[in-house]
Design a protein around this motif. Sequence first.
Motif, PDB file in Angstrom:
ATOM      1  N   HIS A 678       0.833  -1.219   0.000  1.00 24.40           N
ATOM      2  CA  HIS A 678       0.000   0.000   0.000  1.00 24.40           C
ATOM      3  C   HIS A 678       0.863   1.263   0.000  1.00 24.40           C
ATOM      4  CE1 HIS A 678      -3.830  -1.947   1.968  1.00 24.40           C
ATOM      5  NE2 HIS A 678      -3.612  -2.373   0.734  1.00 24.40           N
ATOM      6  N   ALA A 682       1.188   4.372  -2.912  1.00 20.80           N
ATOM      7  CA  ALA A 682       1.001   5.813  -2.699  1.00 20.80           C
ATOM      8  C   ALA A 682       2.223   6.581  -3.210  1.00 20.80           C
ATOM      9  CB  ALA A 682       0.764   6.104  -1.218  1.00 20.80           C
ATOM     10  N   PRO A 712       1.145  12.801  -1.793  1.00 22.26           N
ATOM     11  CA  PRO A 712      -0.289  12.513  -1.866  1.00 22.26           C
ATOM     12  C   PRO A 712      -0.935  12.397  -0.480  1.00 22.26           C
ATOM     13  CG  PRO A 712       1.010  10.716  -2.818  1.00 22.26           C
ATOM     14  CD  PRO A 712       1.966  11.788  -2.449  1.00 22.26           C
ATOM     15  N   SER A 714      -4.720  11.328   1.641  1.00 20.67           N
ATOM     16  CA  SER A 714      -5.747  10.284   1.610  1.00 20.67           C
ATOM     17  C   SER A 714      -6.727  10.484   0.464  1.00 20.67           C
ATOM     18  CB  SER A 714      -6.499  10.297   2.936  1.00 20.67           C
ATOM     19  OG  SER A 714      -6.903  11.629   3.243  1.00 20.67           O
ATOM     20  N   CYS A 717      -5.336   9.106  -3.030  1.00 24.28           N
ATOM     21  CA  CYS A 717      -5.087   7.663  -3.088  1.00 24.28           C
ATOM     22  C   CYS A 717      -6.409   6.909  -3.140  1.00 24.28           C
ATOM     23  CB  CYS A 717      -4.295   7.213  -1.853  1.00 24.28           C
ATOM     24  SG  CYS A 717      -2.624   7.877  -1.814  1.00 24.28           S
ATOM     25  N   TRP A 720      -6.770   0.727  -2.365  1.00 29.73           N
ATOM     26  CA  TRP A 720      -5.930  -0.208  -3.125  1.00 29.73           C
ATOM     27  C   TRP A 720      -6.571  -1.594  -3.178  1.00 29.73           C
ATOM     28  CZ3 TRP A 720      -2.861   3.355  -4.883  1.00 29.73           C
ATOM     29  CH2 TRP A 720      -2.414   4.381  -4.042  1.00 29.73           C
TER      30      TRP A 720
ATOM     31  N   ARG C 125     -11.573   9.936   4.875  1.00 27.76           N
ATOM     32  CA  ARG C 125     -10.461  10.430   4.049  1.00 27.76           C
ATOM     33  C   ARG C 125     -10.365  11.950   4.103  1.00 27.76           C
ATOM     34  NH1 ARG C 125      -7.764   6.827   0.598  1.00 27.76           N
ATOM     35  NH2 ARG C 125      -8.614   4.721   0.728  1.00 27.76           N
ATOM     36  N   GLY C 137      -0.080   4.371   2.746  1.00 28.02           N
ATOM     37  CA  GLY C 137      -0.961   4.609   1.602  1.00 28.02           C
ATOM     38  C   GLY C 137      -2.399   4.859   2.028  1.00 28.02           C
ATOM     39  N   TYR C 138      -2.605   5.099   3.317  1.00 23.97           N
ATOM     40  CA  TYR C 138      -3.868   5.539   3.930  1.00 23.97           C
ATOM     41  C   TYR C 138      -4.953   4.477   4.036  1.00 23.97           C
ATOM     42  CZ  TYR C 138      -1.624  10.022   3.009  1.00 23.97           C
ATOM     43  OH  TYR C 138      -0.720  11.045   2.940  1.00 23.97           O
ATOM     44  N   GLU C 139      -4.930   3.478   3.162  1.00 26.64           N
ATOM     45  CA  GLU C 139      -6.055   2.540   3.130  1.00 26.64           C
ATOM     46  C   GLU C 139      -6.279   1.900   4.506  1.00 26.64           C
ATOM     47  OE1 GLU C 139      -8.304   1.809   1.012  1.00 26.64           O
ATOM     48  OE2 GLU C 139      -9.122  -0.004   1.931  1.00 26.64           O
TER      49      GLU C 139
END
Lengths: 792, 291, 165
Positions: A678, A682, A712, A714, A717, A720, C125, C137-139
């Motif tokens: 992940h 990003a 970047p 939230s 992105c 994923w 978000r 990557g925030y997820e």
Amino acid sequence: MTTTENQANPIGFGRMLRKEDARFLRGKGNYVDDLNLPGMLHGAVLRSPYAHARIKSIDISAAQAHPKVKAVITGEILETLNLAWIPSLSHDVVAVLATDKVRFQGQEVAFVVAEDRYSARDALELIEVDYEVLPPVVDAKKALDKDAPVIRDDIAGKVDNFIFDWESGDKAATDEVFANAAIVVNQDMLYPRVHPAPMETCGAVAYMDPIDQKLTIYSTTQAPHAHRTLYALVAGLPEHKLRVVSPDIGGGFGNKVGIYPGYVLAIVGSILTKRPVKWMEDRSENLMSTSFARDYHMKGSIAASADGKILGLRVDVLADHGAFNNTAQPTKFPAGFFHVFTGSYDLMAAHCSVRGVYTNKAPGGVAYACSFRVTEAVYLVERMVDRLAQELKMDPAELRMKNLLRPEQFPYTSPTGWEYDSGEYPRALRLAMDIAGYEELRKEQAQKRAKGELMGIGISFFTETVGAGPKRHMDILGLGMADGCEVRVHPTGKAVVRLSVQSQGQGHETTFAQIVSEVTGIPPEDIDVVHGDTDNTPFGLGTYGSRSTPVSGAAAAIAARRVVDKARIVASAMLECAPEDLEWEKGRFNIKGDKSVGKTMAEIALGAHGTVELPEGVEGHLNAECVYDPPNLTYPFGAYICVVDVDPATAKVSVRRFIAVDDCGPRINPMIVEGQVHGGLADGVGMALMEVIAFDEDGNNLGASFMDYLIPTSLECPSWETGATVTPSPHHPLGLKGVGESATVGSPPAVVNAVIDALAPYGVKHADMPLTPAQVWQAMQGAPYRTDLAIQ
Amino acid sequence: MQVPAPVEYERALSVDDAIERLTRLGPEARLVAGGHSLLPMMKLRLARPECLIDINGLADLSFIRRDGNVLRIGAMTRHSELLASQVISEVAKIIPDAEAVIADPIVRNRGTVGGSMCQADPAEDLSAVFAALDAMVEIRGPRGTRVVSVNGFHTGPYSTVVEPDEILTEVSFVTQKNLGSAYEKVERRVGDWAIAAAGAVIALQDGKIQRVGIGLAAVGAPDFRASRAEAYLLGKDATPDLFDEAARMASAECNPNSDQRGPSAYKRHLVEVLTRRALDGALSNSKGKAN
Amino acid sequence: MRVNIEVNGVNYSEEIEPRLLLVHFIRDQIGLTGTHWGCDTSNCGTCVLWLDDLPVKSCTVLTAMADGHRVRTVEDLEQGGELDPVQKGFMQEHGLQCGFCTPGMLMTARALLDRNPNPSDLEIREAISGQICRCTGYENIVRAIRWAAANSSSNGALDVAEVAQ
């Protein structure tokens, strides 16, 4: 402890919550800037406002007179200690503090040590530097012009800005393939200068104990042992009186591999003041002076048959290394592993040439999860394959399927001499296409195009090259790239694992416990992991290039196997049978054929420390160690698909979906592997769409704060979508390949390919990253700009 | 970290007290509200006030109030309060449209309307919003209270008519039934300043455009507005062709610079696209209110 | 100057320079190092803490401005030996890696759920969009906050009622 931490953990591999989270979640991490030693002073660096200027004089008297200032250090003072210049990681030298000239904006000029950090900053303003401003070299393409200013006139006889020429592959064979190919496509492309920008900047606390003369350096380093040895070699300090501690690190991504002037200055400051000295760079200092990444100007050519069989690939690179050649990579490879640029494809011949040049920019170049420039290589080949698909009017997935290496070709030796260990490439691509619903996406795209809407689908298939590396080929400043591990089993069967590598967020305290657990059967919660302190861990080169799992992970597995081998002997003594009459069942040895008679590891550990009579020559205890010199690199791979929408009126790109199928061999902890992926995805969105450090004509850094260097959030992105295939490495003891940088390496071309695909109705063939709204609009006008220079 | 140079600190107890302190301390004193423009400048040591006068305690400057057909916003109103206000979103959708894309949610908890207006960044979204709304700005100082139009409020980049001994206390604008509005912004990334942004305010009477305002941010538009385009629209039927032409005029009359957000030609292009979108959005918002 | 600031329920009466940034007061003066800093320009959000119940970027607030106010930091989330649901969520969903942005993310997440106990993914978000994470990557942060929303006790609901008042 809360209920969340009491879930059953796997014995060995499997999803397991992270051990290190307990302190991070409570605000109890131990980062360098959290240290507050008694009597600690604070350092601050005065930096050059100019990209290129001669230093005529430096007046530090007013700063010295500041009531809270304890020391002011200049290059002149460092010269008396023989520390004004230190060796770089690439057979060059780097100025700690400028003496003759400043060579990039943000270069270190003076260092103030004061009682508090505010006063140190105040005193910087009291230093008067008289500069004679010189014309800078900003455009790498003009660095070798006859009239270009010579940056490195400190090197005797230097009359230009040339650093090196390097090549790989068979030029004649490649030329022949190209001469006979039905189709040749050429494309120039820039992988612009970007920065790892971990959330924690770089810094150090140095303390030279004036009584026992032991120097302790707490620093943000990904390679504590390498740093210790280099400090010893460079400064002539006795290595047993040096201790490097790398506590919790707030992200590294390659930014924290090198030794920065600030670390050396904190050490000198402590020696001069006899007190601990802390130096932490601010964000602008981090972006302007510490290791950047990429900056490769590439001229690519791909040759193919008319029906889309890729035959050859070549590339000519102009590499902008900044003012000092300080890239970090194995000695033999001045362009890192860039020559793995043939990627995942079966082709006849390939050749690359790389020319390194000096410019008036910060040094560095190998960072940001780049796997020693595999990032640039993958970008090059994946863009070239897409360009070929464009010219052939062929679906890029079909073109890739047609040319991917087939499983039976492994181990595969590439045209530039790499031996890929294992791979099942078409399966991974097919899985990614299935998750994406590739065929449906293409239908949707056709419908949208008919309505004037811009949607793009981009594919990237990457082969990573990690786990550096075999000592016979790979060293850094003469230090072989092997790593050590020690496993110590306590009498009650609990264990401690000591590692040479250092986590910057990868979760080593959990995954290395799982590795040892997988081999010994000791529950991972009963295994403590010690790392990041050179006094308490074995030597090794550290964590970067996705090398922890393939190198140190192998060391841990082998050390753990040695524990089990020893346990067999102890168990046989305890059970009064021959070792070969025992059968291993994860965590215990049983008498062959009778599971009811056996000894658990805990029982065996107690036995090993007790009075059981062991065979002649067996020493007792269950400790073991290993220094692992990898026989080869590992080659993780993956297939990525990105879906973007582009607003045709504003040229703004949004990433709608991103599908990532990764094959890194068996997964120690699938949760952590997915997290690693992940984060890299990003990064890819960031580099493809917004991250860049450009310079204006005066050499001013145009990405010198988080207002200008965009990362970047939230909202850029997508959620994923990940998938996995498993192809073990044949040479790693547990088949592991490593995954830390896969997604950073693999994702940028997927995003770029998607955007260029979206812009096909405009006839766009290429535009350099970052694909900001302005760059996309320029591309739609047929005139994408150079992203390394100021926008005109 | 970058840190500010030494500075004195005082707290104002009232608006009058703030003015008294500004008068006493002279031009080297600065008011500080949310601090999200001033403190970063101080950390870079580009701003070096000798004294900060904190006006965060002036609760009487924090309000959103309907006053007949005038809507009044106190200078200390936080961006997040403006964004969350039901009254505001009913009266002037352009404000929440813009507020949703000003900085980020955490910064919006702190930054204030008055602070943004006085910082007068050439890319300030609220400047374009209030230009489109034909807002009035109330300024108080030792010489009394004056109310000036947003036209002429800005005297240049980062510079306004507010004197060093004065305090901006309120921004107000005339509301009306059927007043539609919208704001459109393109940015490199969420939280960034605009590459270009356009806001539109529109009201129809008997099908004709009776009131119109077009605000532009980050593109060098005098007074943050497209006044020729506004004049062109006034009194005409709101047709797509008319809006197209107005958008073209707005694009022609602004004066963007090239910078790392984009070349001037692109920004000019964006002004046309965004003005058109904002006019459409404003008209649609207005029609929604009529129904 | 002397300031009186209540931090995590404890009153601190401290002598400071007026220019002292709140993040440095919290970290260096009273030693709560859970709150970090990552930039100078209020872009990164690693310094987020609460000032009177609202998350703010403490690198861009003077300590003097917090005089007489309340501050809450990550160290206060765990109560009576029990982790806050957002802390549990970050662990369960692997919402952190290096841990550097985590305290700021946790404080924003707690504030979000106090006001909106059942946020959509987009609302989550948006709430964290002023804070940069370089690792996840925030997820998984989104998943973590969702986890916390789904696994909050009735205490959480009480908190909401208090905030509403």
